[in-house]
Design a protein around this motif. Structure first.
Motif, PDB file in Angstrom:
ATOM      1  N   ILE A 158     -13.588 -92.105 -32.191  1.00  0.00           N
ATOM      2  CA  ILE A 158     -13.360 -92.566 -30.819  1.00  0.00           C
ATOM      3  C   ILE A 158     -13.479 -94.098 -30.751  1.00  0.00           C
ATOM      4  O   ILE A 158     -14.222 -94.709 -31.540  1.00  0.00           O
ATOM      5  CB  ILE A 158     -14.348 -91.902 -29.842  1.00  0.00           C
ATOM      6  CG1 ILE A 158     -15.804 -92.193 -30.235  1.00  0.00           C
ATOM      7  CG2 ILE A 158     -14.107 -90.408 -29.759  1.00  0.00           C
ATOM      8  CD1 ILE A 158     -16.828 -91.639 -29.267  1.00  0.00           C
ATOM      9  N   PRO A 159     -12.766 -94.748 -29.839  1.00  0.00           N
ATOM     10  CA  PRO A 159     -12.785 -96.214 -29.751  1.00  0.00           C
ATOM     11  C   PRO A 159     -14.193 -96.797 -29.622  1.00  0.00           C
ATOM     12  O   PRO A 159     -14.472 -97.883 -30.172  1.00  0.00           O
ATOM     13  CB  PRO A 159     -11.958 -96.500 -28.501  1.00  0.00           C
ATOM     14  CG  PRO A 159     -11.024 -95.339 -28.400  1.00  0.00           C
ATOM     15  CD  PRO A 159     -11.797 -94.159 -28.884  1.00  0.00           C
ATOM     16  N   CYS A 160     -15.074 -96.112 -28.915  1.00  0.00           N
ATOM     17  CA  CYS A 160     -16.439 -96.610 -28.751  1.00  0.00           C
ATOM     18  C   CYS A 160     -17.114 -96.814 -30.101  1.00  0.00           C
ATOM     19  O   CYS A 160     -17.797 -97.811 -30.331  1.00  0.00           O
ATOM     20  CB  CYS A 160     -17.239 -95.629 -27.897  1.00  0.00           C
ATOM     21  SG  CYS A 160     -18.962 -96.103 -27.651  1.00  0.00           S
ATOM     22  N   TRP A 161     -16.892 -95.876 -31.007  1.00  0.00           N
ATOM     23  CA  TRP A 161     -17.480 -95.980 -32.338  1.00  0.00           C
ATOM     24  C   TRP A 161     -16.790 -97.067 -33.158  1.00  0.00           C
ATOM     25  O   TRP A 161     -17.451 -97.845 -33.847  1.00  0.00           O
ATOM     26  CB  TRP A 161     -17.359 -94.637 -33.066  1.00  0.00           C
ATOM     27  CG  TRP A 161     -18.505 -93.735 -32.791  1.00  0.00           C
ATOM     28  CD1 TRP A 161     -18.799 -93.119 -31.618  1.00  0.00           C
ATOM     29  CD2 TRP A 161     -19.529 -93.367 -33.704  1.00  0.00           C
ATOM     30  NE1 TRP A 161     -19.935 -92.365 -31.749  1.00  0.00           N
ATOM     31  CE2 TRP A 161     -20.404 -92.503 -33.011  1.00  0.00           C
ATOM     32  CE3 TRP A 161     -19.778 -93.668 -35.036  1.00  0.00           C
ATOM     33  CZ2 TRP A 161     -21.525 -91.931 -33.622  1.00  0.00           C
ATOM     34  CZ3 TRP A 161     -20.891 -93.106 -35.643  1.00  0.00           C
ATOM     35  CH2 TRP A 161     -21.754 -92.263 -34.935  1.00  0.00           C
ATOM     36  N   THR A 162     -15.479 -97.117 -33.105  1.00  0.00           N
ATOM     37  CA  THR A 162     -14.747 -98.135 -33.863  1.00  0.00           C
ATOM     38  C   THR A 162     -15.221 -99.528 -33.477  1.00  0.00           C
ATOM     39  O   THR A 162     -15.449-100.393 -34.327  1.00  0.00           O
ATOM     40  CB  THR A 162     -13.238 -97.999 -33.613  1.00  0.00           C
ATOM     41  OG1 THR A 162     -12.810 -96.686 -33.951  1.00  0.00           O
ATOM     42  CG2 THR A 162     -12.451 -99.013 -34.440  1.00  0.00           C
ATOM     43  N   GLN A 163     -15.400 -99.744 -32.173  1.00  0.00           N
ATOM     44  CA  GLN A 163     -15.822-101.059 -31.687  1.00  0.00           C
ATOM     45  C   GLN A 163     -17.308-101.322 -31.919  1.00  0.00           C
ATOM     46  O   GLN A 163     -17.701-102.411 -32.333  1.00  0.00           O
ATOM     47  CB  GLN A 163     -15.505-101.166 -30.194  1.00  0.00           C
ATOM     48  CG  GLN A 163     -14.045-101.025 -29.847  1.00  0.00           C
ATOM     49  CD  GLN A 163     -13.816-100.771 -28.361  1.00  0.00           C
ATOM     50  OE1 GLN A 163     -14.676-101.068 -27.530  1.00  0.00           O
ATOM     51  NE2 GLN A 163     -12.655-100.230 -28.023  1.00  0.00           N
ATOM     52  N   GLY A 164     -18.141-100.324 -31.635  1.00  0.00           N
ATOM     53  CA  GLY A 164     -19.584-100.522 -31.704  1.00  0.00           C
ATOM     54  C   GLY A 164     -20.127-100.604 -33.115  1.00  0.00           C
ATOM     55  O   GLY A 164     -20.892-101.521 -33.450  1.00  0.00           O
ATOM     56  N   VAL A 165     -19.728 -99.662 -33.972  1.00  0.00           N
ATOM     57  CA  VAL A 165     -20.241 -99.647 -35.348  1.00  0.00           C
ATOM     58  C   VAL A 165     -19.752-100.870 -36.120  1.00  0.00           C
ATOM     59  O   VAL A 165     -20.440-101.359 -37.021  1.00  0.00           O
ATOM     60  CB  VAL A 165     -19.851 -98.330 -36.059  1.00  0.00           C
ATOM     61  CG1 VAL A 165     -20.331 -98.324 -37.510  1.00  0.00           C
ATOM     62  CG2 VAL A 165     -20.443 -97.133 -35.316  1.00  0.00           C
ATOM     63  N   ALA A 166     -18.603-101.396 -35.751  1.00  0.00           N
ATOM     64  CA  ALA A 166     -18.082-102.596 -36.419  1.00  0.00           C
ATOM     65  C   ALA A 166     -18.995-103.801 -36.206  1.00  0.00           C
ATOM     66  O   ALA A 166     -18.950-104.764 -36.990  1.00  0.00           O
ATOM     67  CB  ALA A 166     -16.675-102.908 -35.920  1.00  0.00           C
ATOM     68  N   LYS A 167     -19.822-103.783 -35.178  1.00  0.00           N
ATOM     69  CA  LYS A 167     -20.744-104.877 -34.908  1.00  0.00           C
ATOM     70  C   LYS A 167     -22.062-104.735 -35.682  1.00  0.00           C
ATOM     71  O   LYS A 167     -22.887-105.655 -35.692  1.00  0.00           O
ATOM     72  CB  LYS A 167     -21.059-104.954 -33.405  1.00  0.00           C
ATOM     73  CG  LYS A 167     -19.874-105.329 -32.541  1.00  0.00           C
ATOM     74  CD  LYS A 167     -20.243-105.336 -31.076  1.00  0.00           C
ATOM     75  CE  LYS A 167     -21.264-106.414 -30.719  1.00  0.00           C
ATOM     76  NZ  LYS A 167     -20.790-107.785 -30.970  1.00  0.00           N
ATOM     77  N   MET A 168     -22.271-103.577 -36.307  1.00  0.00           N
ATOM     78  CA  MET A 168     -23.523-103.314 -37.001  1.00  0.00           C
ATOM     79  C   MET A 168     -23.477-103.820 -38.444  1.00  0.00           C
ATOM     80  O   MET A 168     -22.415-104.096 -38.985  1.00  0.00           O
ATOM     81  CB  MET A 168     -23.820-101.808 -36.984  1.00  0.00           C
ATOM     82  CG  MET A 168     -23.931-101.202 -35.605  1.00  0.00           C
ATOM     83  SD  MET A 168     -24.214 -99.399 -35.638  1.00  0.00           S
ATOM     84  CE  MET A 168     -25.881 -99.352 -36.344  1.00  0.00           C
ATOM     85  N   LYS A 169     -24.651-103.915 -39.046  1.00  0.00           N
ATOM     86  CA  LYS A 169     -24.784-104.215 -40.467  1.00  0.00           C
ATOM     87  C   LYS A 169     -25.522-103.054 -41.133  1.00  0.00           C
ATOM     88  O   LYS A 169     -26.326-102.373 -40.493  1.00  0.00           O
ATOM     89  CB  LYS A 169     -25.554-105.520 -40.684  1.00  0.00           C
ATOM     90  CG  LYS A 169     -24.810-106.757 -40.193  1.00  0.00           C
ATOM     91  CD  LYS A 169     -25.607-108.020 -40.477  1.00  0.00           C
ATOM     92  CE  LYS A 169     -24.843-109.260 -40.016  1.00  0.00           C
ATOM     93  NZ  LYS A 169     -25.596-110.517 -40.290  1.00  0.00           N
TER      94      LYS A 169
END
Length: 242
Positions: free
Chosen positions: A185-196
């Motif tokens: 889902i887009p929320c995961w694509t966007q949010g997890v991309a900000k994580m390390k």
């Protein structure tokens, strides 16, 4: 309050109840016995399997109705309608005519609750609102790399509904999940991309960035539901630059 409302719904209307007469005041010379403290209420503990099953039915119905955010007065109306239906009493209105209104009320109440949750999440310390409306909040900073949208990620996560119901969790399976970041889902694509890698974050996803009108078949996720995910980025499998 629920018990009182249930008694009211299943018993006689409040207007038929008799007003208790005040007790006579004792004579000044009368010796009063010491007051007896009220007995503590017995805990609710259904014993038979049928009783437990019916109680579980009530819990399940309550969860399904939680997004209506009913007031105590509305709960009484709901219980009255339920009691009349079970008893075979002629209903005060034609429920079939109100089918569309029920759906409209459900959508309106869910939208109100969703907007309130997103507003609260955006005010949390450290929360960042992305252009899509996703609320990203770092819980624990990671020390590794951040994934690219085309990377496969390995994560531990828990997903919850507005009322706190857990609808999915890697803890139940006992192993992290792996998937391409651009295949979720887009929320995961966007949010997890900000994580390390090694980091943890909470993602609050508006319905438009989650499953929208079409939640996964068989799930307890309502259409357009706001979802909350606690995510731990465990690894980026296949990343040779680590």
């Amino acid at each position: 309050m629920w018990m009182a409302a249930l008694v009211l719904a299943l018993g006689a209307p409040a207007a038929h109840a008799q007003t208790p007469k005040p007790a006579k005041k004792p004579e000044p010379s009368a010796k009063q016995p010491p007051a007896t403290p009220p007995a503590p209420a017995a805990p609710f503990n259904p014993e038979s399997e049928d009783a437990k099953t019916i109680y579980a039915l009530g819990v399940s119905m309550g969860r399904d109705l939680s997004f209506f955010a009913l007031t105590p007065e509305e709960v009484q109306l709901l219980q009255k309608g339920l009691a009349d239906s079970i008893a075979g009493t002629a209903p005060a209105i034609d429920a079939k005519e109100y089918g569309p209104r029920i759906q409209a009320l459900a959508k309106a109440r869910q939208a109100q609750a969703s907007a309130a949750l997103l507003e609260r999440a955006a005010k949390e310390p450290g929360a960042v609102k992305l252009p899509s409306g996703v609320i990203y909040r770092e819980v624990q900073a990671g020390t590794g790399k951040s994934p690219r949208p085309t990377d496969t990620v390995k994560v531990n996560y828990e997903g919850r509904l507005l009322d706190g119901t857990v609808f999915d969790s890697t803890a139940k399976r006992g192993i992290p999940a792996e998937f391409p970041l651009n295949g979720v889902i887009p929320c995961w694509t966007q949010g997890v991309a900000k994580m390390k890698v090694g980091g943890k974050a909470q993602l609050t996803c508006p319905g438009s960035t989650a499953y929208g009108e079409r939640p996964p078949p068989g799930s307890r996720i309502p259409p357009n539901a706001v979802l909350i995910f606690d995510v731990e980025l465990v690894d980026i499998p296949g990343d040779t630059s680590k």
